[in-house]
Every structure is written in structure tokens, then in C-alpha cells.
Design an enzyme around this catalytic site. Structure first.
Site, PDB file in Angstrom:
ATOM      1  N   HIS A  40       0.844  -1.193   0.000  1.00 60.35           N
ATOM      2  CA  HIS A  40       0.000   0.000   0.000  1.00 60.35           C
ATOM      3  C   HIS A  40       0.885   1.250   0.000  1.00 60.35           C
ATOM      4  CE1 HIS A  40      -3.497  -2.313   1.876  1.00 60.35           C
ATOM      5  NE2 HIS A  40      -2.477  -3.050   2.286  1.00 60.35           N
ATOM      6  N   GLU A 123       2.549  -0.923   4.443  1.00 59.55           N
ATOM      7  CA  GLU A 123       2.289   0.451   4.011  1.00 59.55           C
ATOM      8  C   GLU A 123       3.615   1.178   3.788  1.00 59.55           C
ATOM      9  OE1 GLU A 123      -0.560   2.010   3.473  1.00 59.55           O
ATOM     10  OE2 GLU A 123      -2.147   0.986   4.612  1.00 59.55           O
ATOM     11  N   HIS A 159      -2.540  -2.931  -3.413  1.00 59.73           N
ATOM     12  CA  HIS A 159      -3.924  -2.771  -2.960  1.00 59.73           C
ATOM     13  C   HIS A 159      -4.846  -2.581  -4.159  1.00 59.73           C
ATOM     14  CE1 HIS A 159      -6.612  -0.855   0.407  1.00 59.73           C
ATOM     15  NE2 HIS A 159      -7.056  -2.021   0.001  1.00 59.73           N
ATOM     16  N   ASP A 169      -3.482   2.456  -4.835  1.00 56.38           N
ATOM     17  CA  ASP A 169      -2.134   2.319  -4.292  1.00 56.38           C
ATOM     18  C   ASP A 169      -1.574   0.910  -4.514  1.00 56.38           C
ATOM     19  OD1 ASP A 169      -4.225   1.707  -2.315  1.00 56.38           O
ATOM     20  OD2 ASP A 169      -2.625   1.433  -0.873  1.00 56.38           O
TER      21      ASP A 169
END
Length: 199
Positions: A40, A123, A159, A169
Site C-alpha cells: 500500500h 504500508e 492494494h 495504491d
């Protein structure tokens, strides 16, 4: 020198700053290990880097009065990811990889729904409009290498790949071919990417 990480028996990674989030649950199949890694991007406020807002969000302590975006999009939201990699390459872990973090939402991986159930979420501090830093790629490659060594990981995806109607993303600036080269993983680990066509 590239960082090296190791996954402990409890699913926490040595070398990552540990910030346990309350936003997680047991994987639905008990101790079934994760088989998918989802990449992400995140920035809070959007497009701004640095500060503690990402950690505050994942730890349920974000001041939603501090920015209009927080008030309209994040008030009352409870989310998490397993890992965050900051712009300088620093690695934080919020949820044990043995548990289910709340990062993917409604999602589908080649017909298998609810990707949170069987994935690890990473992330990268960034946005769709910004290139990622070399330090982030180094940390990501080292982390993915450790995860693949510890778990029966079968694939990596963005994602946007598993939730294409909702998400974009990690965005157009993320270099999947670079990650493949840095990890030396076979092309089969990247089912959404035609690596032979990548520059």
C-alpha cells in the site's frame, strides 16, 4: 548495507519498531499462515510526509479535529497494517504477522475474497503522486525476503490489484520490477505484473 530482518515465532520482526495496534483479529482459520503480501501507500494528511499521524491512526489516537481530511474521512475509523516503512526506510510493526490486520477491506485475490484473512499488509509512506525513496525499497526488499523465508508466501500484490474499484495504491510510481530484482523472487510471485515488459 541492506538491512536484514528476522521473523520471530510470534510473528513479530526483529529490527522493526514495535507499536502494537488494538485493530486486529485472529485469522479465521486459526493458525493458518499468510500466503499473500499486499503493498500500500499512505500519507497523513494526504501528500504530506513525516509526523506521527500514521501511527496515531493505527493506534486509535488520531486527533480528527487536527485536519479537515481526518474529520471527513477518518473519524471513527479503526484500521491497521502489519508494517509501515517511512521515507527514511525506518520500519514499524503494528500487528503480528500471525494475526489479521485491517488493511485491505473488501478485496479479491483471483477469486479468493477477504484478503485480510490470508495476507500481510505493508504500508509505504508515500502517495500516488510521489516516487518512493531508495531507503524504502531497501527496507521493503529485506522485509519481503524475511517474510518469504518464514511463511508460505505465494504472491505479492498492490492494494489496487485486489480492490481495483476502490484503490489505486501503491500507485504508478511504485517500481514492482525493482522489488523483484532486489528480492530475486521468481516472476510467479508477481501475478499482476508482466515483468518481461517492465523496464
Amino acid at each position: 548495507m541492506t538491512a536484514r530482518f528476522a521473523v520471530a515465532a510470534d510473528g513479530w520482526v526483529a529490527g522493526a519498531t514495535r507499536l502494537p495496534s488494538p485493530n486486529f483479529a485472529a485469522r479465521p482459520d486459526g493458525s493458518a499462515p499468510p500466503t499473500l503480501i499486499v503493498v500500500h501507500n499512505i500519507s497523513l494528511p494526504p501528500g504530506e510526509f513525516g509526523g506521527s499521524a500514521i501511527a496515531d491512526l493505527f493506534l486509535n489516537r488520531l486527533d480528527c479535529d487536527a485536519h479537515p481530511y481526518y474529520d471527513t474521512h477518518l473519524r471513527g475509523v479503526q484500521v491497521s497494517a502489519h508494517f509501515v516503512i517511512h521515507r527514511d526506510g525506518a520500519l514499524e510493526q503494528y500487528v503480528s504477522c500471525d494475526e489479521r490486520a485491517w488493511h485491505a477491506g473488501a478485496s479479491n485475490f483471483f477469486g479468493r475474497e477477504r484478503c485480510n484473512d490470508f495476507s500481510i499488509g505493508i504500508e509505504l509512506e508515500g502517495s500516488d503522486a510521489t516516487a518512493f525513496e531508495a531507503a524504502q525499497y531497501r527496507t521493503l526488499a529485506a522485509l519481503v525476503t524475511a517474510l518469504v523465508a518464514h511463511y508460505p508466501i505465494e504472491a505479492l500484490a498492490g492494494h489496487a490489484d485486489i480492490a481495483p474499484d476502490r484503490k489505486t495504491d501503491p500507485g504508478p510510481h511504485f517500481e514492482w520490477a525493482r522489488l523483484q530484482r532486489d528480492t530475486s523472487l521468481a516472476a510467479r510471485y508477481f501475478p499482476y505484473l508482466n515483468l518481461s515488459a517492465a523496464s
